[in-house]
Design a protein around this motif. Structure first.
Motif, PDB file in Angstrom:
ATOM      1  N   PHE A 146       0.972  -1.098  -0.103  1.00 22.76           N
ATOM      2  CA  PHE A 146      -0.150  -0.076   0.109  1.00 22.76           C
ATOM      3  C   PHE A 146       0.939   1.230  -0.013  1.00 22.76           C
ATOM      4  CE2 PHE A 146      -2.529   3.693   2.030  1.00 22.76           C
ATOM      5  CZ  PHE A 146      -3.710   3.287   1.302  1.00 22.76           C
ATOM      6  N   PHE A 147       0.582   2.057  -0.922  1.00 19.92           N
ATOM      7  CA  PHE A 147       1.286   3.429  -1.122  1.00 19.92           C
ATOM      8  C   PHE A 147       0.495   4.605  -0.631  1.00 19.92           C
ATOM      9  CE2 PHE A 147       3.968   0.908  -4.092  1.00 19.92           C
ATOM     10  CZ  PHE A 147       5.036   1.372  -3.708  1.00 19.92           C
ATOM     11  N   VAL A 189       3.851  -1.176   3.765  1.00 26.89           N
ATOM     12  CA  VAL A 189       3.367   0.098   3.459  1.00 26.89           C
ATOM     13  C   VAL A 189       4.201   1.280   3.312  1.00 26.89           C
ATOM     14  CG1 VAL A 189       1.932   1.859   4.679  1.00 26.89           C
ATOM     15  CG2 VAL A 189       1.072  -0.246   5.165  1.00 26.89           C
ATOM     16  N   VAL A 190       3.945   1.908   2.165  1.00 32.62           N
ATOM     17  CA  VAL A 190       5.143   2.738   1.826  1.00 32.62           C
ATOM     18  C   VAL A 190       4.483   4.103   1.922  1.00 32.62           C
ATOM     19  CG1 VAL A 190       6.548   3.453  -0.140  1.00 32.62           C
ATOM     20  CG2 VAL A 190       6.053   1.139   0.109  1.00 32.62           C
ATOM     21  N   THR A 191       5.118   5.030   2.687  1.00 31.36           N
ATOM     22  CA  THR A 191       4.559   6.307   2.999  1.00 31.36           C
ATOM     23  C   THR A 191       6.035   7.304   3.048  1.00 31.36           C
ATOM     24  OG1 THR A 191       3.306   7.518   4.514  1.00 31.36           O
ATOM     25  CG2 THR A 191       4.659   6.002   5.384  1.00 31.36           C
ATOM     26  N   LEU A 206       0.474  -6.864  -6.067  1.00 32.01           N
ATOM     27  CA  LEU A 206      -0.496  -5.921  -6.313  1.00 32.01           C
ATOM     28  C   LEU A 206      -0.001  -4.487  -5.449  1.00 32.01           C
ATOM     29  CD1 LEU A 206      -3.177  -5.107  -7.785  1.00 32.01           C
ATOM     30  CD2 LEU A 206      -4.381  -5.996  -5.690  1.00 32.01           C
ATOM     31  N   ALA A 207      -0.082  -3.680  -6.218  1.00 37.43           N
ATOM     32  CA  ALA A 207       0.431  -2.080  -5.494  1.00 37.43           C
ATOM     33  C   ALA A 207      -1.015  -1.248  -5.401  1.00 37.43           C
ATOM     34  CB  ALA A 207       1.597  -1.449  -6.249  1.00 37.43           C
ATOM     35  N   VAL A 208      -1.403  -0.920  -4.089  1.00 35.51           N
ATOM     36  CA  VAL A 208      -2.432   0.135  -4.096  1.00 35.51           C
ATOM     37  C   VAL A 208      -2.112   1.301  -3.670  1.00 35.51           C
ATOM     38  CG1 VAL A 208      -4.424   0.547  -2.699  1.00 35.51           C
ATOM     39  CG2 VAL A 208      -3.761  -1.834  -3.313  1.00 35.51           C
ATOM     40  N   VAL A 209      -2.370   2.373  -4.643  1.00 38.88           N
ATOM     41  CA  VAL A 209      -1.794   3.645  -4.508  1.00 38.88           C
ATOM     42  C   VAL A 209      -2.814   4.703  -4.175  1.00 38.88           C
ATOM     43  CG1 VAL A 209      -0.358   5.526  -5.334  1.00 38.88           C
ATOM     44  CG2 VAL A 209       0.078   3.232  -6.143  1.00 38.88           C
ATOM     45  N   VAL A 210      -2.884   5.417  -3.188  1.00 38.83           N
ATOM     46  CA  VAL A 210      -3.816   6.206  -2.613  1.00 38.83           C
ATOM     47  C   VAL A 210      -3.142   7.550  -2.099  1.00 38.83           C
ATOM     48  CG1 VAL A 210      -5.974   6.829  -1.255  1.00 38.83           C
ATOM     49  CG2 VAL A 210      -5.562   4.448  -2.102  1.00 38.83           C
TER      50      VAL A 210
END
Length: 142
Positions: free
Chosen positions: A45-46, A69-71, A121-125
């Protein structure tokens, strides 16, 4: 009875119009996974601001397999310029998720680390950086 998983993610590079032979297809890729004991995809998750928190919380509540989680790195905020973690980082730590905070996602060190996660899968929000093509090509499902 088989378990039915339905994943939707944005993709402007997958030419799905030829596969589905429809005139009005949105720029989304649909993946249906059937199976009694089908493993869930490994998700990274980004996201950074408060806006991204409900999306991450939803993935957690569904029991999705979030491998990291990437932030954005912690930054000084407010009048006192106190260094604070992002809202996404706070939620990730609360749920004991691995947190990565690269200065730049295009840095070779981060790309190597991201590749070792085995991401499906990468989820970007609302992450806050433009992704290089090499990063977009790493997740197996997009």
């Amino acid at each position: 009875m088989p378990i039915f998983h339905h994943y939707v993610f944005s993709s402007s590079t997958v030419p799905i119009s030829n596969q589905l032979k429809q005139d009005h297809i949105p720029r989304y890729t649909y993946i249906w996974i059937f199976g009694e004991h089908m493993d869930k995809p490994a998700i990274v998750f980004f996201g950074t601001p408060e806006f991204a928190v409900p999306s991450l919380q939803h993935l957690i509540d569904r029991g999705e397999r979030i491998c990291a989680v990437v932030t954005q790195p912690d930054r000084p905020v407010g009048r006192g310029l106190q260094v604070r973690p992002s809202p996404v980082k706070e939620l990730a730590l609360k749920h004991a998720l691995q947190v990565l905070q690269p200065e730049r996602v295009r840095a070779p060190g981060f790309l190597d680390r991201f590749q070792t996660l085995g991401t499906d899968l990468a989820v970007v929000v609302a992450f806050g950086q433009i992704f290089p093509r090499v990063l977009l090509d790493i997740p197996r499902l997009g």
